[in-house]
Structures are given as C-alpha cells and as structure tokens.
Design an enzyme around this catalytic site. Structure first.
Site, PDB file in Angstrom:
ATOM      1  CG  LEU A 172      -2.255  -0.551   1.131  1.00  0.00           C
ATOM      2  CD1 LEU A 172      -2.722  -1.203   2.404  1.00  0.00           C
ATOM      3  CD2 LEU A 172      -3.171   0.619   0.811  1.00  0.00           C
ATOM      4  CD  GLU A 198      -2.027   4.055  -2.689  1.00  0.00           C
ATOM      5  OE1 GLU A 198      -1.331   4.293  -1.692  1.00  0.00           O
ATOM      6  OE2 GLU A 198      -3.058   3.351  -2.656  1.00  0.00           O
ATOM      7  CD  GLN A 253      -7.357  -2.029  -3.838  1.00  0.00           C
ATOM      8  OE1 GLN A 253      -7.308  -1.636  -2.669  1.00  0.00           O
ATOM      9  NE2 GLN A 253      -6.871  -3.199  -4.219  1.00  0.00           N
ATOM     10  CG  PHE A 254     -11.656   2.568  -5.122  1.00  0.00           C
ATOM     11  CD1 PHE A 254     -12.971   2.608  -5.582  1.00  0.00           C
ATOM     12  CD2 PHE A 254     -11.203   1.411  -4.497  1.00  0.00           C
ATOM     13  CE1 PHE A 254     -13.818   1.514  -5.407  1.00  0.00           C
ATOM     14  CE2 PHE A 254     -12.042   0.317  -4.317  1.00  0.00           C
ATOM     15  CZ  PHE A 254     -13.361   0.367  -4.773  1.00  0.00           C
ATOM     16  CB  ALA A 255     -10.048   7.665  -9.153  1.00  0.00           C
ATOM     17  CG  ASP A 256     -12.095   7.974  -4.245  1.00  0.00           C
ATOM     18  OD1 ASP A 256     -12.945   8.764  -3.848  1.00  0.00           O
ATOM     19  OD2 ASP A 256     -12.344   7.131  -5.148  1.00  0.00           O
ATOM     20  CG  PHE A 257      -7.365   4.788  -2.515  1.00  0.00           C
ATOM     21  CD1 PHE A 257      -8.085   5.498  -1.553  1.00  0.00           C
ATOM     22  CD2 PHE A 257      -7.756   3.498  -2.813  1.00  0.00           C
ATOM     23  CE1 PHE A 257      -9.169   4.921  -0.900  1.00  0.00           C
ATOM     24  CE2 PHE A 257      -8.836   2.912  -2.165  1.00  0.00           C
ATOM     25  CZ  PHE A 257      -9.544   3.622  -1.205  1.00  0.00           C
ATOM     26  CG  HIS A 293     -14.220   3.559  -1.727  1.00  0.00           C
ATOM     27  ND1 HIS A 293     -14.152   3.910  -0.407  1.00  0.00           N
ATOM     28  CD2 HIS A 293     -13.342   2.527  -1.883  1.00  0.00           C
ATOM     29  CE1 HIS A 293     -13.282   3.119   0.223  1.00  0.00           C
ATOM     30  NE2 HIS A 293     -12.771   2.278  -0.657  1.00  0.00           N
TER      31      HIS A 293
END
Ligand SMILES: Cc1ncc(C[n+]2csc(CCOP(=O)(O)OP(=O)(O)O)c2C)c(N)n1
Length: 668
Positions: A406, A408, A430-434, A475
């Site tokens: 984890l 990024e 994993q999600f654009a948010d991250f 998310h």
C-alpha cells in the site's frame, strides 16, 4: 578551509589494498567539490551567483559513494551532493551554466542548482520535495533486476528528509521486492534549523533499517576511505545478491542550510568539534603523514583544480542568457511522439463489457511491449479488485504483473524509475480516490520531468473513478480536474467500450504520463461489439456521440450517457460531444459544434466549481462569442463531497437536474 601546518589527522584511515595512485586519485576527487564551492562563495559575495546548498564538510559521502559505483550505474543525489556531479566527471563549465540558468546547463534554464538529471552521466537529480527521490531508485533498480544487469543503484536522503512518508514507502517497497538499492542517509545533525532530536526519536538509523527487514550500517561519513570501501563492498554484494541496504553516513552541516542563511542556531562547540573532523583536511594530513602525498603535490593539485574552476567560470559566465521561446517552452512539456492511429487488422469482433475492453487492451499492450510492467494493489493472483487483470499472472508472470504494498507514492515513483531505464509501466489505483497518496509523484515528478531535464515519464495511471455505486465520499470521487490543471500530463476518459480499449492502448503506446479514467458504473453495465484486434483511438480528438441541431452538450464519461438519455426523453436534437481526451482537449470539435448550434451546455460528473467545464465555458466565451445565442451553461455535481446514501448520491449527481437545464437553454 586550508589545513594548519603540523596538525595530525583526527581520523583513523585504513587503506586496505588501495594503491598510492588510487589514494591520490580519491584525494583529487575529494578536493574538487570543495574548491568549486570555495569559488562559489567568492562569487556569491560578489553577487554573481544564485544561492545553493553547501556540501562543505560532507564531501566524503558524495565522492566516496560515486567512486564506489560503476559509471553505468545510476546515482540519485540530493541538494548537498556536488561531489556526485564532479566525481561523475561533468565538466565544470556545464555545472556553472546550470547554476546560472544558461543554455549549456542541463535544464535549458528551467530549474536550478542540483535539480537536474542527466542520462549521459547516469545521474537523476532531485525535486525540491526531497523524499520522492527515493522511490525513483526503486524503479531503476527494479528495471536492472528485470533486465538481469546485476547493477547497484545509490540514492541519497538527508536525516530530515527521512521523516517523510516517501522514505518509509521506498524502503518498504525495496525490501519487499529485494531491490538492489543503497539508501544513503547523510545524517548531518540538522534539517534546516531543526536538530535531529526534534526530527526523530531513535538514536541511529541502524535501529530503523531492521524494522523494514533491511540490513543497515552506520559509517563515519567524513572518512573518505570508510565511505568508499564500505560502499564498494556493499555495492558489489548487492549486485550479486540483490537487496536494499540502508547506510547511515554520519557527518555535519558546516554551513547554513542554504548559502547566506547562517548557522546562528548551531552551538559553537559542535561546529568546533566537527571542524576537527573535516573530511579533506584529515585525509590530506593522512596522505602527507604516510608519504603518499607531498606538500608540493598537494599544492600543485589544488592549483590545477582552481585553474580549471576559474576557466570554467569564465566560460559559463560569458554564455548569453537564455532567450525565451514560448513555443519551445510548450513543446518541451512532452516527450516527442507522433501518434499513428492503429486500425484493427481484421473485421473480427466480439461483445465486450467496458471492463473486458480494459482487460483486452492491457493484455494486447503487454504482448506488444515486453518492457511493460503492471503494478498495483492486489492485481496479481487476485486479479485486481475489479478483476481487470484476472489471469494475467499466469500469462505474463509475476515479474511483470506486480502486487504492490500500500505505497501509492513509491509505486508511481517506481514507474518513473522504470521509465528512466527505458521501460513502460501501468500503475493501477485501486480507486481513483487513493491517488491523493501518490499525488506528489504525479504532479511534480511525472508531469515535470520531461520539461525539466528531457526525461520521459512513460507511465499510465489507471483511475477507477466516479459515483453512482453508493460507495461514499472516499470511493466515488471525480478528481480529473486536479490533473487537468497540471501541465505535462495527458488525461483520457472513455465513455464507450470501443474507446476504453482504444484509448488505453493509445495511452500505453505514448511515452508521456497519462491519467486514464475509467468509470466504475460502466464496468459491467455497458456492452458493445468491439474489434478483437489491437487498435488505438486518436488522442486529443473528441467524437460526436449524437448529432443534432438545437443545442450542444459538451461532456465526457457518464455525462455522455446522461445526455443521451435525457435528450431522447425530451426529444431534443442535440450535438453531444464526447471529449474522450481531457488534456489536451479538442478545441476544434468544440468550436465546430458551438458554431453549429449556438447554444452550449457543458456537463460533467465532477463538482461544478473549478471543474473542467469552467475552463471549457471560459474558452468558448472568449473564442466563440459571436457564435453564441445563449450564455454558456454548466451542469455538474454539487459542490460537496460525494454522499453515501443512494438518494443523497443521486441528488449530488447532475443527472436529475439535467432536464431542467436543457429546457432552460432551449428557451433562449
Ligand atoms: C516536502 C518539503 N518540505 C519542506 C522542504 C523545505 N526544506 C528543504 S531542505 C529542508 C531540510 C532537509 O533536511 P535534511 O533532509 O536533513 O537535509 P540537509 O538539508 O540537512 O542536507 C527543508 C525543511 C522541502 N524542500 N520539501
């Protein structure tokens, strides 16, 4: 800082099997950065040079580490590592040109002092944010490992920079992937004015490495032979047995944080103590005491280097200032690339869902580019949380389909490192948010690297985006506008199955950094018959999703589907322009549709304020004013975070307001 005659060396030097010739060569290399800086201090007093970060007192680390690596191996210095640049043999005049911001430097005057890289000398310079540098070394080392080159990579950080999350991420990734990186911490007592005891709680970095499963050693960073011999030994070791090593090089910052900022906050006793440990004086004294060097040769060597420095200064200072060219500034944002749109070889087609098209594009690009590496959380055996890479490990192996920790930021930095070594990468969020966790690497490293020093960033970041799935504020976000505002990136956002594959292939083909947005609602809800063969879609080209005469709706992603649905329901004849590429967006297509209908609505899922629609609307007002029969309207999500409960989420999204807006526009 000349040595006082008759003093004895304060350090223990162990030359091992080094010959006199080797010792003298090291001595000369050690002198170079010192004598250059002494010259720069004079120039600074004369107001002829801009400020820099002094490495005086720390030269043994830069010089020792650089000499310990092979010339073909990459080294990633920080702001006090002039000795890296001199030890790699960069002509002094080019360094001075770089400091002066003139054309013979390394950044065409665009970046300052040590903020540059050069493939010619296998040096990757830092960005100001310090920590992001570390992950680039991971990528370079990974590329070397995948290519079975048996190389070592060295990267520097200060003790202050080691407090950044990037330090943790880069070490963690290097540990998990056994990457042959030498992480060299120059522990020089201060981070700007902050002493180490206000920076971290541990006593020594040897306590820190084991937490990552990394071997760590602590060395006297002022002792050139200790630095050189230890790093030579460790580099040789990790070339054969790839793994990271953390090296704490203890030293002291003898001058201010930056030249001209002073050292008032440093206790005098500390300064006095460390002055006795000066790396150059001590080594020189040792060489004199052991008869390897004579006072005469020392004098001659200094004179020779000083002469070369003076000459270089003259050459660099006679260089004209750079002449600005707006065209050149804009052109250099991107690595040159002329897209040749690829059409499918045959007429063979199959029904595919949006998600399958992404998988298909990824698979075909993996086949096409053996140097393409996929990285992301859970993307290997698990196939990714949305299953875009299901079955890829079996087909392409774990070297190229990499589960990541984890981390990024480190993984995007690793992508740039791979690109520096001529490879391609796709990083799945994993999600654009991250992406917020990797934001810095994208906007400051990927986006700026070509413009700063001509280094392509051949990385595609995949962004599962958007609301409509009741996944709440973290998310569901649309964050394309954050990147739209960043020069140097390209952004694509397909709304059809055909484009999902074609735009992804095109992005992976282009050596420039891409943000590829894929809407989660479309993954399994949209099916189309699309070509089985590899093909690409033209970057920067919008498409007409519907042709009409009454109004124009300029949109992308889910907006295309909402517009189609509502126009059909209302029986409105509209041009629906699907932008497909958001950066650079298709101004021609927009102009054309505005001229045709004179009534424009810009629609997107992202929030209204500062969204991409704001830019497009402003541009239309400025450039197409005479074609307009109504004010340019915008419809978008509410200016709030994305709510969880379905009723709230639907209220947040623009679809429910679209009908009314279209009717309002039609009334003009
Ligand atoms: C993210 C970030 N925060 C703050 C700064 C401002 N800054 C530049 S250098 C520095 C101190 C760095 O200390 P250290 O890593 O120990 O290196 P040193 O300067 O001592 O060699 C600071 C706070 C920065 N460049 N980047």
């Amino acid at each position: 800082m000349a040595i006082a005659a008759g003093t004895h060396t304060q350090m223990k030097f162990d030359r091992k099997s080094l010959t006199d010739k080797q010792l003298l060569s090291i001595y000369e290399k050690l002198l170079e950065p010192r004598l250059i800086e002494e010259k720069m201090l004079i120039l600074l007093r004369q107001n002829k040079i801009s400020k820099w970060f002094s490495g005086i007192g720390q030269e043994a680390i830069s010089v020792g580490a650089t000499l310990a690596l092979k010339e073909s191996e990459y080294i990633l210095p920080m702001h006090r590592n002039l000795g890296v640049f001199t030890s790699r043999g960069i002509p002094y005049e080019r360094l001075f040109s770089q400091f002066q911001g003139t054309a013979n430097g390394f950044t065409k005057g665009r970046d300052r002092s040590f903020h540059f890289g050069t493939q010619e000398y296998k040096i990757v310079g830092m960005i100001s944010h310090l920590g992001p540098q570390l992950a680039l070394a991971d990528g370079i080392a990974l590329a070397g490992k995948l290519k079975k080159e048996n190389t070592a990579t060295a990267v520097f950080t200060g003790d202050g920079g080691s407090s950044e999350g990037d330090f943790h991420e880069a070490l963690n990734v290097a540990a998990v992937w056994n990457l042959p990186v030498l992480f060299i911490v120059e522990n020089n007592g201060y981070g700007l004015s902050t002493p180490s005891n206000e920076q971290f709680k541990f006593k020594s970095f040897v306590d820190k490495g084991p937490g990552y499963g990394i071997e760590t050693i602590s060395i006297d960073g002022n002792n050139i032979l200790e630095v050189y011999l230890n790093i030579s030994r460790l580099a040789e070791d990790i070339r054969k047995n790839p793994r990271p090593i953390l090296i704490e090089a203890n030293t002291f910052r003898m001058r201010g944080h930056e030249e001209a900022s002073g050292t008032k906050y440093v206790p005098k006793e500390l300064m006095d103590y460390w002055a006795t440990k000066d790396p150059i004086n001590n080594f020189e004294q040792y060489l004199l005491e052991t008869g390897v060097l004579t006072a005469e040769t020392a004098e001659k060597t200094r004179k020779k280097i000083k002469g070369q420095v003076d000459k270089a200064v003259k050459t660099a200072f006679s260089e004209p200032e750079v002449i600005p060219s707006t065209e050149q500034e804009l052109a250099d944002l991107y690595s040159p690339f002329e897209q040749q749109v690829v059409v499918p070889k045959s007429k063979s087609t199959s029904p595919k869902r949006f998600l399958d098209a992404i998988t298909d594009g990824l698979r075909q690009s993996m086949e096409r580019y053996p140097k393409l590496v996929l990285m992301g959380q859970d993307i290997a055996e698990y196939g990714g949380v949305f299953k875009a890479t299901d079955g890829f490990v079996e087909k392409f192996g774990k070297d190229r389909v990499r589960n990541t920790p984890l981390c990024e930021s480190a993984i995007i930095g690793t992508g740039l490192g791979l690109s520096i070594k001529g490879m391609k990468s796709m990083v799945e969020m994993q999600f654009a948010d991250f992406v917020t966790e990797g934001f810095n690497q994208i906007v400051n490293n990927l986006a700026k690297s070509h413009w700063r020093w001509g280094q392509k960033a051949d990385v595609v970041v995949r962004m599962p985006t958007g609301a409509g799935v009741a996944a709440g504020p973290f998310h569901s976000q649309s964050n394309e506008a954050w990147f739209f505002h960043t020069p140097g990136l390209k952004i694509v956002y397909p709304s059809t199955v055909y484009d999902a594959k074609g735009l992804l292939n095109a992005a992976l083909e282009d050596p420039n950094p891409y943000m590829y947005f894929e809407h989660k609602v479309l993954y399994r809800s949209l099916t189309e018959e699309i070509p089985d063969d590899y093909y690409t879609v033209e970057i920067g080209k919008a498409r007409l999703a519907a042709e009409g005469t009454d109004i124009s709706i300029i949109t992308y992603g889910m907006g295309v589907h909402w517009a189609q649905h509502v126009c059909k329901e209302l029986g409105v004849s509209a041009d629906i322009v699907d932008l497909r590429t958001l950066l650079p967006w298709d101004k021609e297509a927009v102009t054309e549709t505005v001229k045709k209908t004179g009534k424009v609505l810009v629609l997107h899922e992202d929030c209204l304020t500062g969204g991409i629609g704001a830019e497009i609307a402003a541009w239309i007002s400025e450039h197409c004013f005479t074609s307009l029969d109504a004010p340019v309207m915008r419809e978008a999500s509410l200016d709030t975070p994305v709510p969880f409960a379905p009723a709230l989420e639907q209220n947040f999204l623009p679809k429910g307001r679209l009908k009314e807006r279209i009717e309002e526009l039609l009334r003009f």
